[in-house]
Design an enzyme around this catalytic site. Sequence first.
Site, PDB file in Angstrom:
ATOM      1  CG  HIS A   1      -4.288  10.459   2.816  1.00  0.00           C
ATOM      2  ND1 HIS A   1      -5.310  10.354   3.736  1.00  0.00           N
ATOM      3  CD2 HIS A   1      -3.419   9.466   3.117  1.00  0.00           C
ATOM      4  CE1 HIS A   1      -5.074   9.328   4.539  1.00  0.00           C
ATOM      5  NE2 HIS A   1      -3.934   8.767   4.186  1.00  0.00           N
TER       6      HIS A   1
ATOM      7  CD  GLU B   1      -5.538   2.857   0.020  1.00  0.00           C
ATOM      8  OE1 GLU B   1      -4.715   2.223  -0.682  1.00  0.00           O
ATOM      9  OE2 GLU B   1      -5.401   3.025   1.239  1.00  0.00           O
TER      10      GLU B   1
ATOM     11  CD  GLU C   1      -5.861   4.729   4.830  1.00  0.00           C
ATOM     12  OE1 GLU C   1      -5.141   4.005   4.102  1.00  0.00           O
ATOM     13  OE2 GLU C   1      -5.418   5.510   5.691  1.00  0.00           O
TER      14      GLU C   1
ATOM     15  CE  LYS D   1      -3.262   2.029   7.383  1.00  0.00           C
ATOM     16  NZ  LYS D   1      -4.133   2.870   6.562  1.00  0.00           N
TER      17      LYS D   1
ATOM     18  NE  ARG E   1      -7.445   6.335   9.814  1.00  0.00           N
ATOM     19  CZ  ARG E   1      -6.781   6.123   8.689  1.00  0.00           C
ATOM     20  NH1 ARG E   1      -5.520   5.693   8.730  1.00  0.00           N
ATOM     21  NH2 ARG E   1      -7.348   6.326   7.531  1.00  0.00           N
TER      22      ARG E   1
ATOM     23  CD  GLN F   1      -2.646   4.284  10.758  1.00  0.00           C
ATOM     24  OE1 GLN F   1      -3.872   4.356  10.689  1.00  0.00           O
ATOM     25  NE2 GLN F   1      -1.857   4.787   9.830  1.00  0.00           N
TER      26      GLN F   1
ATOM     27  CB  THR G   1      -7.160  -4.893   2.426  1.00  0.00           C
ATOM     28  OG1 THR G   1      -6.207  -4.642   3.461  1.00  0.00           O
ATOM     29  CG2 THR G   1      -7.066  -3.803   1.378  1.00  0.00           C
TER      30      THR G   1
ATOM     31  CD  GLU H   1      -7.317  12.732   4.452  1.00  0.00           C
ATOM     32  OE1 GLU H   1      -7.426  11.578   4.000  1.00  0.00           O
ATOM     33  OE2 GLU H   1      -7.015  13.714   3.757  1.00  0.00           O
TER      34      GLU H   1
ATOM     35  CG  ASP I   1      -5.634   0.385   3.979  1.00  0.00           C
ATOM     36  OD1 ASP I   1      -5.681  -0.609   4.714  1.00  0.00           O
ATOM     37  OD2 ASP I   1      -4.727   1.255   4.046  1.00  0.00           O
TER      38      ASP I   1
ATOM     39  CG  ASP J   1      -2.055   0.988   1.083  1.00  0.00           C
ATOM     40  OD1 ASP J   1      -2.366   1.395  -0.060  1.00  0.00           O
ATOM     41  OD2 ASP J   1      -2.641   1.352   2.113  1.00  0.00           O
TER      42      ASP J   1
HETATM   43 MN    MN Z   1      -4.023   2.807   2.815  1.00  0.00          MN
END
Ligand code: MN
Length: 393
Positions: free
Chosen positions: A112, A180, A178, A232, A216, A219, A236, A337, A212, A105
């Site tokens: 971002h 993506e 996420e 993570k 948080r 992480q 996925t 975000e 993904d 990834d």
């Molecule tokens: Mn990602």
Amino acid sequence: MRIEIAEGSLFGPANLPYGVFSSPGTAPRVGVRVGDSVLDLAVALGDEVFAAASLNPFMAQGYDRWVEVRRRVSELVGGEVPDNAVHSLADVTLKLPIEVADYVDFYTSEHHASNLGRLFRPDAAPLMPNWKHLPVGYHGRAGTVVLSGTDIVRPCGQRKAPDEPAPTFGECRRLDIEAELGFVVGVGSPLGKAVSIEDFPRRVFGAVLVNDWSARDIQAWEYVPLGPFLGKSFATSVSAWVVPLLALEEARVPTPVQDPEPLPYLRESRPWGLDIDLSVSWNGHEVSRPPYREMYWSPAQMLAQMTVNGASSRTGDLYASGTISGADKEQRGAFIELTWGGKEPVQVGGEERSFLLDGDEVAITATAPGAGGGRIGFGEVRGRILPATEAKQ
Ligand code: MN
């Protein structure tokens, strides 16, 4: 018979994405989505390479073969197809389309990366000094890449808020997405040999949507200094249809200006920016429209970076772009975000949300310009959050 395609379908002759499906009582095999039908390639083309439970054997046959099969499928779609080669999408079960080899990834959206930098390291410069010199990435967990529609169990782990004296173990309290784009390697490269940046279209077969899922709080506590790990790796999700790179020629646009100029191995004669519009829906309400065209590093640059040290690549390798975020708030592809670390909740159908609650469902879709003036679709990547299973101390 002729396959019916509704006017304005995102799955017309300009798209022809590949997937793996099964119908009642039959083994999984490769198909192409045409309108709301699935064309069974093993039957339509009489070729055993498509009687496989993944696209890998076909992808491994290489670029010339991808071109040839696309041409033959185009001809079939424009004419008569044997009845027994066509299934209604509603009557089949879709499978994970590729056997994922390795999963990487990246982190290629400047918006971002800057936003996350501000949120995770408020006292430092938003971008790390390396960010504009190379596409930053990490190795993810190929074995937990799952098909769209798979339920996601809320992960547990260690988390420690900055104001807490010690870590505790428990359910993730800041579960995020996420949005993506993922790229699928069709033809691998041997150990010891870097892939030239110009080789990208002969190596990469196509693209999928990726979610993904990100814990948080887990992480934030674990990522220093080696990067993302258990925050993570629990899951996925990827979409069921692989849109061939050959269908994305109309979507090609320049990448944003890259300053400073990258080192020679990362320079492209014609950059592979892609004009793809994503949409993120939370419990059925659109909350964001991330623009892929604003991504700083191209997928060709990502592949060159991934192999520049001589690491081999393999058929079925999946590498994802990292969260796609634009400059505007409503273009952010991650909820951390969008809600600025949870401090600015969003309205989701009359309810307030900052991070995912049990039972919440997220769907990501995307479209791009296709040949002939219409648009082509990526389908969707969807997932629903199930409560954590009993936490172990
Ligand atoms: Mn990602």
